[in-house]
Scaffold this active site. Structure first.
Site, PDB file in Angstrom:
ATOM      1  N   GLY A  45      39.188   6.133  -6.185  1.00  0.00           N
ATOM      2  CA  GLY A  45      39.109   7.264  -5.270  1.00  0.00           C
ATOM      3  C   GLY A  45      40.061   7.047  -4.111  1.00  0.00           C
ATOM      4  CD  GLN A  50      41.280   5.326   1.422  1.00  0.00           C
ATOM      5  OE1 GLN A  50      40.885   6.092   0.565  1.00  0.00           O
ATOM      6  NE2 GLN A  50      41.191   4.011   1.290  1.00  0.00           N
ATOM      7  CB  CYS A  92      37.692  -0.163   1.195  1.00  0.00           C
ATOM      8  SG  CYS A  92      38.469   1.179   2.094  1.00  0.00           S
ATOM      9  CG  LEU A  93      42.506   1.616  -2.728  1.00  0.00           C
ATOM     10  CD1 LEU A  93      43.162   2.916  -3.155  1.00  0.00           C
ATOM     11  CD2 LEU A  93      43.042   0.449  -3.542  1.00  0.00           C
ATOM     12  CG  HIS A 134      34.154   4.385  -0.417  1.00  0.00           C
ATOM     13  ND1 HIS A 134      33.898   3.031  -0.327  1.00  0.00           N
ATOM     14  CD2 HIS A 134      35.447   4.540  -0.019  1.00  0.00           C
ATOM     15  CE1 HIS A 134      34.991   2.409   0.119  1.00  0.00           C
ATOM     16  NE2 HIS A 134      35.950   3.299   0.297  1.00  0.00           N
ATOM     17  CD  GLU A 135      37.339   7.662  -1.616  1.00  0.00           C
ATOM     18  OE1 GLU A 135      38.023   7.644  -0.576  1.00  0.00           O
ATOM     19  OE2 GLU A 135      37.312   6.701  -2.414  1.00  0.00           O
ATOM     20  CG  HIS A 138      37.845   6.374   3.593  1.00  0.00           C
ATOM     21  ND1 HIS A 138      38.333   5.399   4.429  1.00  0.00           N
ATOM     22  CD2 HIS A 138      37.694   5.791   2.381  1.00  0.00           C
ATOM     23  CE1 HIS A 138      38.459   4.275   3.746  1.00  0.00           C
ATOM     24  NE2 HIS A 138      38.077   4.477   2.506  1.00  0.00           N
TER      25      HIS A 138
HETATM   26 ZN   LIG Z   1      37.910   3.077   1.006  1.00  0.00          ZN
END
Ligand SMILES: [Zn+2]
Length: 182
Positions: A45, A50, A92-93, A134-135, A138
């Site tokens: 995702g 991000q 998490c990226l 999660h997204e 963000h």
């Molecule tokens: Zn993340």
């Protein structure tokens, strides 16, 4: 289409509430680039902020574990209700190499728009419900490090501090990252 640079923890765009999407006519490029970036980085995702885009938009592809239709795009989303509880290890990226056991509701009802501006309200559970939470976190400036106990947080403190330091140094060098809109 292009792979965009990921924004890491420490960059203020990850701490703001992203703007709602109002002009749907210019989304195509951003979405294509977000998919390219997500696949390149092997994420399941990705939220717009991000990659430095200030828009309430995220994409998800969990086709490796789920046979429903992917990839999916969610715009201007909002969780309208939730229930149950589950604990799962999340990465998490934007906080590379860090994973934490995050407790979240197991099921959610999520209201969102698609690329044609049409509203949907759907129930999600399992991994997809978790990825959506999660997204959407963000897009509201919330990260997984905010959702865990002091003890868990302390365990990754060194790594997290280093990511923040590097991210701030990068920001100082290139104050205007491509697509960065505050
Ligand atoms: Zn993340």
């Amino acid at each position: 289409m292009a792979v965009l640079e990921l924004v890491n923890y420490g960059n203020p765009i990850l701490r703001k509430t992203c703007n709602s999407v109002t002009d749907f006519s210019k989304l195509v490029d951003s979405i294509d680039n977000m998919f390219d970036t997500m696949y390149e980085e092997e994420g399941i995702g990705l939220a717009a902020n991000q990659v430095g885009i200030d828009m309430n938009l995220f994409v998800i592809d969990i086709s490796h574990t789920d046979d429903s239709e992917f990839p999916r795009i969610f715009i201007n989303g909002k969780i309208t209700s939730s229930d149950g509880e589950s604990i799962f290890s999340e990465g998490c990226l934007s906080i590379p190499q860090v994973s934490l056991e995050v407790t979240r509701p197991e099921r959610i009802i999520f209201k969102y728009q698609d690329v044609e501006e049409k509203w949907h309200e759907e129930e999600f559970d399992g991994l997809l419900a978790r990825a959506i939470q999660h997204e959407i976190d963000h897009l509201n400036g919330v990260l997984i490090i905010d959702l865990v106990s002091e003890m868990q947080r302390a365990r990754v403190n060194k790594e997290v501090k280093k990511i923040k330091k590097d991210s701030l140094a990068k920001l100082k060098q290139h104050p205007i990252t491509k697509g960065f809109v505050l």
